[in-house]
Design an enzyme around this catalytic site. Structure first.
Site, PDB file in Angstrom:
ATOM      1  N   GLU A 161     -53.447  67.113 -39.172  1.00 30.57           N
ATOM      2  CA  GLU A 161     -54.620  67.984 -38.953  1.00 30.57           C
ATOM      3  C   GLU A 161     -55.460  68.108 -40.221  1.00 30.57           C
ATOM      4  O   GLU A 161     -54.944  68.468 -41.289  1.00 30.57           O
ATOM      5  CB  GLU A 161     -54.133  69.368 -38.509  1.00 30.57           C
ATOM      6  CG  GLU A 161     -55.288  70.300 -38.164  1.00 30.57           C
ATOM      7  CD  GLU A 161     -54.821  71.650 -37.600  1.00 30.57           C
ATOM      8  OE1 GLU A 161     -53.736  71.713 -36.981  1.00 30.57           O
ATOM      9  OE2 GLU A 161     -55.549  72.630 -37.801  1.00 30.57           O
ATOM     10  N   LYS A 178     -49.211  80.127 -35.934  1.00 28.49           N
ATOM     11  CA  LYS A 178     -49.408  78.668 -35.853  1.00 28.49           C
ATOM     12  C   LYS A 178     -50.008  78.165 -37.165  1.00 28.49           C
ATOM     13  O   LYS A 178     -49.626  77.115 -37.698  1.00 28.49           O
ATOM     14  CB  LYS A 178     -50.307  78.320 -34.662  1.00 28.49           C
ATOM     15  CG  LYS A 178     -50.473  76.841 -34.398  1.00 28.49           C
ATOM     16  CD  LYS A 178     -51.632  76.206 -35.161  1.00 28.49           C
ATOM     17  CE  LYS A 178     -51.772  74.740 -34.803  1.00 28.49           C
ATOM     18  NZ  LYS A 178     -52.691  74.015 -35.682  1.00 28.49           N
ATOM     19  N   ASP A 193     -35.666  69.403 -40.442  1.00 29.31           N
ATOM     20  CA  ASP A 193     -35.854  69.477 -38.994  1.00 29.31           C
ATOM     21  C   ASP A 193     -36.896  70.561 -38.683  1.00 29.31           C
ATOM     22  O   ASP A 193     -36.578  71.749 -38.640  1.00 29.31           O
ATOM     23  CB  ASP A 193     -34.492  69.807 -38.373  1.00 29.31           C
ATOM     24  CG  ASP A 193     -34.524  69.896 -36.865  1.00 29.31           C
ATOM     25  OD1 ASP A 193     -35.629  69.979 -36.290  1.00 29.31           O
ATOM     26  OD2 ASP A 193     -33.444  69.887 -36.255  1.00 29.31           O
ATOM     27  N   HIS A 208     -63.775  73.278 -41.231  1.00 31.21           N
ATOM     28  CA  HIS A 208     -62.997  72.444 -40.331  1.00 31.21           C
ATOM     29  C   HIS A 208     -63.800  71.250 -39.830  1.00 31.21           C
ATOM     30  O   HIS A 208     -63.326  70.121 -39.840  1.00 31.21           O
ATOM     31  CB  HIS A 208     -62.554  73.316 -39.153  1.00 31.21           C
ATOM     32  CG  HIS A 208     -61.318  72.828 -38.509  1.00 31.21           C
ATOM     33  ND1 HIS A 208     -60.074  73.054 -39.037  1.00 31.21           N
ATOM     34  CD2 HIS A 208     -61.116  72.101 -37.398  1.00 31.21           C
ATOM     35  CE1 HIS A 208     -59.167  72.514 -38.271  1.00 31.21           C
ATOM     36  NE2 HIS A 208     -59.780  71.915 -37.265  1.00 31.21           N
TER      37      HIS A 208
HETATM   38  C1  MEV Z   1     -55.667  76.018 -37.033  1.00 29.23           C
HETATM   39  O1  MEV Z   1     -54.771  74.928 -36.997  1.00 29.23           O
HETATM   40  C2  MEV Z   1     -54.987  77.249 -37.560  1.00 29.23           C
HETATM   41  C3  MEV Z   1     -55.806  78.522 -37.500  1.00 29.23           C
HETATM   42  O2  MEV Z   1     -56.266  78.742 -36.167  1.00 29.23           O
HETATM   43  C4  MEV Z   1     -54.913  79.635 -37.934  1.00 29.23           C
HETATM   44  C5  MEV Z   1     -55.476  81.020 -37.732  1.00 29.23           C
HETATM   45  O3  MEV Z   1     -56.319  81.209 -36.836  1.00 29.23           O
HETATM   46  O4  MEV Z   1     -54.999  81.922 -38.448  1.00 29.23           O
HETATM   47  C6  MEV Z   1     -57.015  78.425 -38.374  1.00 29.23           C
END
Ligand code: MEV
Length: 443
Positions: free
Chosen positions: A84, A275, A291, A389
């Site tokens: 990513e 995430k 792992d 991004h």
């Molecule tokens: C993207 O991979 C992760 C984010 O969505 C995490 C977040 O929103 O805190 C940018």
């Protein structure tokens, strides 16, 4: 779609021939494409072939570096294996920011792993427990050979006990064992001990058949390791949170804490929040040959330990005006065994990190997770996530379109101060190539 018997018995060449025939209409361009990822000029390919079953080629992920991570008294270049865009950049940016504000303060709170023999016992639970209490030594003695090596390294079995779970499932008990696996992740060690425990249990209770019937259901380590905990914290006076010209340090601290509170009360947000943390954690776990599925599963269970899924990070402004931001989570990883001595790039990553022990690696991984979360929240509460991004994503779009280096440069310059959307990139690309639409381009 075609089926096959005995696929695993075929040679690699025969496997590929069959696949191409059965699933790609005999398209012969597939073979050289897959072969181009083989590592034929050394014995590395054989190594990779033998990591798993039915290997046909290698699957590449980029390995990036996030430098300037000051963790306690050391500065690390952290290796990250991830597909990513923006993740490595965000980690590096956060690391540089916190390096100038004291760095990451990390410590391992505990490092106990756990496993269970799950079994049913039809007899009296109290009698079972008193039998176990009288005979617990035979479990330690019976596994002496298995544990000798681990004991010589300072680890081994820490505790074994019988847990009565009959209030959850009829006749259900666990033999719970706690282990110290030192620098190994320890899955094989733990599972071997547990299987031996089950035999000892069977043998021991054989002599008392009139008291109940024992049935071993399964023996397996738990990937939930709530006693293998690392904590990492960053802090600075609020005034030093000068992250963006559009926001004052005090407003930033307030919004930042509010963002974490939202993750604590709202599982929809907590999932994305965590995430983002796992973007950092998984990338280092993967790069260091550990792992990541185990680390992920454990982190999410831990995030739910209160009964509600919550943020893995916390923040506050203390009474003396210090902004504190920290992560506390279980991470069970190893720096010996498994892939660590086998995979050439994993070996490289360990060397880059100065050959850490398991506790050092836990602190490095958690710091990457905290840095990632700082970067994500900083963007979210200031410029928004898409700005940075999409700039990075632009390159992915251009690569998908197979743009030339010259075209890439022209398009990147064009979008320097503009919002990147997939359609806008495609439109400009078509304009430069002088075609009306993308379908025409692909022909
Ligand atoms: C993207 O991979 C992760 C984010 O969505 C995490 C977040 O929103 O805190 C940018």
């Amino acid at each position: 779609m075609k089926e096959i018997k005995g696929f695993s018995k075929l040679s690699k060449k025969a496997k590929l021939e069959w696949l191409i025939d059965a699933y790609f209409d005999g398209d012969q361009s597939i073979l050289p494409r897959l072969q181009s990822y083989w590592h034929i000029e050394s014995d590395i390919q054989k190594l990779h072939d033998e990591f798993i079953e039915n290997t046909i080629t290698n699957y590449f992920l980029p390995l990036g570096i996030a430098p300037n991570f000051k963790i306690n008294d050391s500065v690390y270049c952290i290796p990250m294996a991830i597909e990513e865009s923006s993740v490595v950049a965000a980690a590096a940016k956060s690391a540089a920011f916190w390096k100038d504000r004291g760095g990451f303060k990390a410590n391992v709170i505990s490092s106990t792993k756990v496993g269970h023999v799950h079994f049913t016992w039809s007899g009296d639970g109290n009698q079972l427990e008193s039998w176990f209490n009288q005979h617990s030594d035979i479990f330690i003695e019976g596994t002496n050979q298995l544990t000798a090596n681990m004991r010589s390294r300072g680890g081994g079995i820490k505790k074994i006990s019988i847990l009565n779970k009959t209030h959850l499932e009829s006749d259900y008990y666990q033999l719970e064992a706690e282990f110290d696996t030192v620098d190994a992740m320890g899955a094989n060690f733990i599972n071997s001990c547990l299987e031996e425990f089950s035999k000892i249990l069977e043998l021991g209770l054989q002599s008392t058949p009139e008291q109940g019937k024992l049935d071993i259901i399964m023996c397996i380590l738990s990937n939930y390791t709530p006693n293998c905990i690392v904590k990492v914290e960053v802090s600075c006076p609020v005034e030093e949170l000068n992250v963006d010209p559009t926001i004052t340090p005090h407003e930033f601290a307030e919004k930042f804490i509010r963002a974490i509170n939202i993750a604590n009360i709202e599982p929809y947000r907590a999932t994305t929040h965590n995430k983002g943390i796992m973007n950092g954690i998984d990338a280092v776990v993967l790069a260091t040959g550990n792992d990541f599925r185990a680390v992920e599963a454990c982190a999410h269970t831990y995030a739910s330990r209160s009964g509600q899924y919550k943020s893995l990070t916390n923040a506050e402004v203390s009474a003396n005006g210090i902004f504190r931001f920290w992560i506390e989570l279980p991470i069970a990883v190893g720096t010996v065994g498994g892939l660590t001595q086998l995979h050439p790039l994993v070996k490289f990553c360990h060397r880059l990190l100065n050959n850490p022990n398991a506790e050092d690696l836990m602190m490095i991984i958690a710091s990457a997770g905290l840095a990632q979360n700082f970067g994500a929240i900083r963007s979210l509460v200031t410029t928004g996530i898409q700005k940075g991004h999409m700039k990075m994503h632009l390159l992915n779009i251009l690569n998908q379109l197979e743009a030339t280096e010259q075209e890439k440069k022209a398009i990147q310059t064009h979008f320097e101060n503009k919002v990147v959307t997939h359609q806008a990139v495609v439109d400009l690309f078509c304009e430069i190539r002088n075609v009306n639409n993308i379908e025409k381009l692909n022909k």
